[in-house]
Design an enzyme around this catalytic site. Structure first.
Site, PDB file in Angstrom:
ATOM      1  N   ASN A   1      -5.450  12.457  -0.074  1.00 36.60           N
ATOM      2  CA  ASN A   1      -4.620  11.658   0.837  1.00 36.60           C
ATOM      3  C   ASN A   1      -5.557  10.961   1.818  1.00 36.60           C
ATOM      4  O   ASN A   1      -6.781  11.148   1.784  1.00 36.60           O
ATOM      5  CB  ASN A   1      -3.593  12.542   1.558  1.00 36.60           C
ATOM      6  CG  ASN A   1      -2.543  11.717   2.297  1.00 36.60           C
ATOM      7  OD1 ASN A   1      -1.944  10.797   1.725  1.00 36.60           O
ATOM      8  ND2 ASN A   1      -2.323  11.995   3.566  1.00 36.60           N
ATOM      9  N   LYS A   2      -4.987  10.162   2.696  1.00 39.30           N
ATOM     10  CA  LYS A   2      -5.750   9.342   3.650  1.00 39.30           C
ATOM     11  C   LYS A   2      -6.846  10.147   4.341  1.00 39.30           C
ATOM     12  O   LYS A   2      -6.641  11.302   4.729  1.00 39.30           O
ATOM     13  CB  LYS A   2      -4.774   8.762   4.675  1.00 39.30           C
ATOM     14  CG  LYS A   2      -5.367   7.897   5.761  1.00 39.30           C
ATOM     15  CD  LYS A   2      -6.232   6.767   5.252  1.00 39.30           C
ATOM     16  CE  LYS A   2      -5.491   5.882   4.268  1.00 39.30           C
ATOM     17  NZ  LYS A   2      -6.408   4.943   3.557  1.00 39.30           N
TER      18      LYS A   2
ATOM     19  N   GLN B   1      -2.786   2.594   9.884  1.00 31.47           N
ATOM     20  CA  GLN B   1      -1.464   2.682   9.245  1.00 31.47           C
ATOM     21  C   GLN B   1      -0.492   3.511  10.080  1.00 31.47           C
ATOM     22  O   GLN B   1       0.725   3.315  10.015  1.00 31.47           O
ATOM     23  CB  GLN B   1      -1.577   3.301   7.848  1.00 31.47           C
ATOM     24  CG  GLN B   1      -2.260   2.418   6.811  1.00 31.47           C
ATOM     25  CD  GLN B   1      -3.744   2.683   6.726  1.00 31.47           C
ATOM     26  OE1 GLN B   1      -4.380   3.064   7.722  1.00 31.47           O
ATOM     27  NE2 GLN B   1      -4.329   2.486   5.563  1.00 31.47           N
TER      28      GLN B   1
ATOM     29  N   ARG C   1      -7.110  -0.487  -7.036  1.00 27.28           N
ATOM     30  CA  ARG C   1      -7.486   0.603  -6.122  1.00 27.28           C
ATOM     31  C   ARG C   1      -7.570   1.873  -6.970  1.00 27.28           C
ATOM     32  O   ARG C   1      -6.691   2.118  -7.802  1.00 27.28           O
ATOM     33  CB  ARG C   1      -6.453   0.773  -4.988  1.00 27.28           C
ATOM     34  CG  ARG C   1      -6.398  -0.432  -4.046  1.00 27.28           C
ATOM     35  CD  ARG C   1      -5.561  -0.126  -2.800  1.00 27.28           C
ATOM     36  NE  ARG C   1      -6.266   0.754  -1.889  1.00 27.28           N
ATOM     37  CZ  ARG C   1      -5.653   1.376  -0.865  1.00 27.28           C
ATOM     38  NH1 ARG C   1      -4.367   1.227  -0.662  1.00 27.28           N
ATOM     39  NH2 ARG C   1      -6.346   2.140  -0.053  1.00 27.28           N
TER      40      ARG C   1
ATOM     41  N   ASP D   1      -1.886  10.783  -2.447  1.00 31.78           N
ATOM     42  CA  ASP D   1      -2.237   9.693  -3.357  1.00 31.78           C
ATOM     43  C   ASP D   1      -2.509  10.196  -4.770  1.00 31.78           C
ATOM     44  O   ASP D   1      -2.372   9.457  -5.743  1.00 31.78           O
ATOM     45  CB  ASP D   1      -3.449   8.932  -2.821  1.00 31.78           C
ATOM     46  CG  ASP D   1      -3.043   8.130  -1.595  1.00 31.78           C
ATOM     47  OD1 ASP D   1      -3.075   8.684  -0.489  1.00 31.78           O
ATOM     48  OD2 ASP D   1      -2.620   6.972  -1.770  1.00 31.78           O
TER      49      ASP D   1
ATOM     50  N   ARG E   1       0.850  -1.196   0.000  1.00 30.99           N
ATOM     51  CA  ARG E   1       0.000   0.000   0.000  1.00 30.99           C
ATOM     52  C   ARG E   1       0.879   1.236   0.000  1.00 30.99           C
ATOM     53  O   ARG E   1       2.091   1.139   0.158  1.00 30.99           O
ATOM     54  CB  ARG E   1      -0.911  -0.012   1.236  1.00 30.99           C
ATOM     55  CG  ARG E   1      -0.134  -0.307   2.517  1.00 30.99           C
ATOM     56  CD  ARG E   1      -0.641   0.369   3.715  1.00 30.99           C
ATOM     57  NE  ARG E   1      -0.538   1.804   3.630  1.00 30.99           N
ATOM     58  CZ  ARG E   1       0.594   2.482   3.825  1.00 30.99           C
ATOM     59  NH1 ARG E   1       1.726   1.894   4.122  1.00 30.99           N
ATOM     60  NH2 ARG E   1       0.607   3.795   3.714  1.00 30.99           N
ATOM     61  N   GLY E   2       0.237   2.407  -0.095  1.00 36.73           N
ATOM     62  CA  GLY E   2       0.992   3.658  -0.188  1.00 36.73           C
ATOM     63  C   GLY E   2       1.234   3.938  -1.666  1.00 36.73           C
ATOM     64  O   GLY E   2       1.612   3.035  -2.426  1.00 36.73           O
ATOM     65  N   ALA E   3       0.994   5.202  -2.070  1.00 34.65           N
ATOM     66  CA  ALA E   3       0.969   5.504  -3.509  1.00 34.65           C
ATOM     67  C   ALA E   3       2.253   5.099  -4.255  1.00 34.65           C
ATOM     68  O   ALA E   3       2.173   4.404  -5.283  1.00 34.65           O
ATOM     69  CB  ALA E   3       0.661   6.989  -3.696  1.00 34.65           C
TER      70      ALA E   3
END
Ligand code: MRU
Length: 321
Positions: free
Chosen positions: A234-235, A183, A79, A224, A45-47
């Site tokens: 973003n998150k 996270q 995603r 992201d 995960r994570g862009a």
């Protein structure tokens, strides 16, 4: 320190981020289906790490003589929000005409670049933070995980912490736990502990109060997707942090490689926001925490308007809309 995602023995090898911090284990992904499942479950995960996953997924399909274009489509849509995933897929696909080895070479080149670009972006951002925040040492606030685990190596927003910590300039990092998948509590705290950076985990709801109490010099987050006008996805929770930071006149700095910029999108209204399974909110570690018929709103990301951001920083320096 090994890479978050790599290629070894004909497989994509990832650190399983669903198991951390309790267990450090590697996953060998030998089919496109296994890769897509790992992306959906947030094992990787994570862009920027998703960009690497996209490119390696296409390389894997090419080596397995799969229907590469069809596989590429499935991987790119695993995603929706982080533009890096589709970007990595497209970049590897660009070499398909030259054969499977060329596709893999391109994917591996992307992995090599990732660490260099994140190091450069976070170095620029560290200078911007030092110029914007007079207090030493610094108290930084982090949301989600934008560290080594979110990239191939080094990290973006947390990369700034590594640069500043090397210079003895970090007093502490306040780590938003980042509900619902934690996270921050699970991954960012684990990375900070490994690097011996002082930190405290806080509930997401404590961030504004920490600012009001004068405990935060700067907010540092990753991204992201960044629209052409500088709006930042973003998150979930990032937008609220930006509003609180503006209210308290605290710098709010976004750090990302330029592969996160989607220049085709005029502004953040066009960014697709992933909505995740209700079960992430209705239960915790298998225990129900809502009435059984509770309806759920579970967006994984939000969009922060550029006007609330002090600086968006890439490897090229300060991003200009
Ligand atoms: O759902 P996730 O864990 O993939 O979300 C990740 C984030 O929102 C990160 O902040 C972002 O990808 C930047 S990582 C350098």
């Amino acid at each position: 320190m090994r890479r978050t995602i790599d290629w070894a023995g004909g497989a994509i090898v990832v650190i399983d981020q669903t198991a951390l911090p309790g267990e450090y284990r590697l996953l060998e992904l030998r089919t496109v289906g296994e890769l897509v499942d790992a992306v959906k479950r947030l094992a990787v995960r994570g862009a920027p790490a998703l960009g690497a996953a996209g490119a390696l997924g296409v390389a894997l399909s090419a080596r397995l003589n799969g229907d590469v274009r069809k596989d590429a489509e499935v991987i790119a849509h695993a995603r929706p929000t982080a533009v890096n995933l589709a970007w990595g897929v497209e970049r590897a696909l660009g070499k398909l005409g030259q054969g499977a080895d060329a596709v893999l070479a391109e994917a591996l080149a992307l992995l090599d670049e990732d660490e260099l670009l994140n190091k450069a972006a976070s170095k620029h951002a560290a200078e911007i933070v030092l110029a914007a925040c007079p207090r030493r040492p610094l108290r930084l606030l982090s949301h989600c995980n934008a560290g080594r685990l979110a990239t191939v190596g080094w990290g973006s927003a947390l990369g700034v912490v590594w640069h500043l910590h090397e210079r003895g300039l970090v007093e502490e990092v306040l780590v938003d736990e980042t509900r619902p998948l934690l996270q921050g509590a699970r991954l960012t705290a684990w990375e900070l502990a490994q690097e011996k950076v002082p930190y405290r985990v806080q509930p997401d709801g404590a961030a504004a109060a920490a600012m009001a109490r004068g405990m935060v010099d700067c907010v540092l987050v990753g991204a992201d997707r960044i629209a052409a006008n500088g709006d930042v996805a973003n998150k979930i929770g990032t937008y609220g942090l930006a509003i609180a930071a503006r209210h308290h006149e605290i710098p709010f700095v976004v750090v990302a490689p330029s592969s996160t910029v989607d220049s085709k999108l005029a502004d953040g209204t066009g960014i697709a926001i992933e909505e995740r399974d209700a079960r992430e909110l209705t239960g915790y570690a298998g225990v129900p925490i809502t009435p059984p018929d509770a309806q759920v709103f579970n967006p994984a990301f939000d969009v922060t308007p550029f006007e609330l951001v002090t600086a968006v920083v890439t490897e090229h320096g300060r991003f200009r809309p």
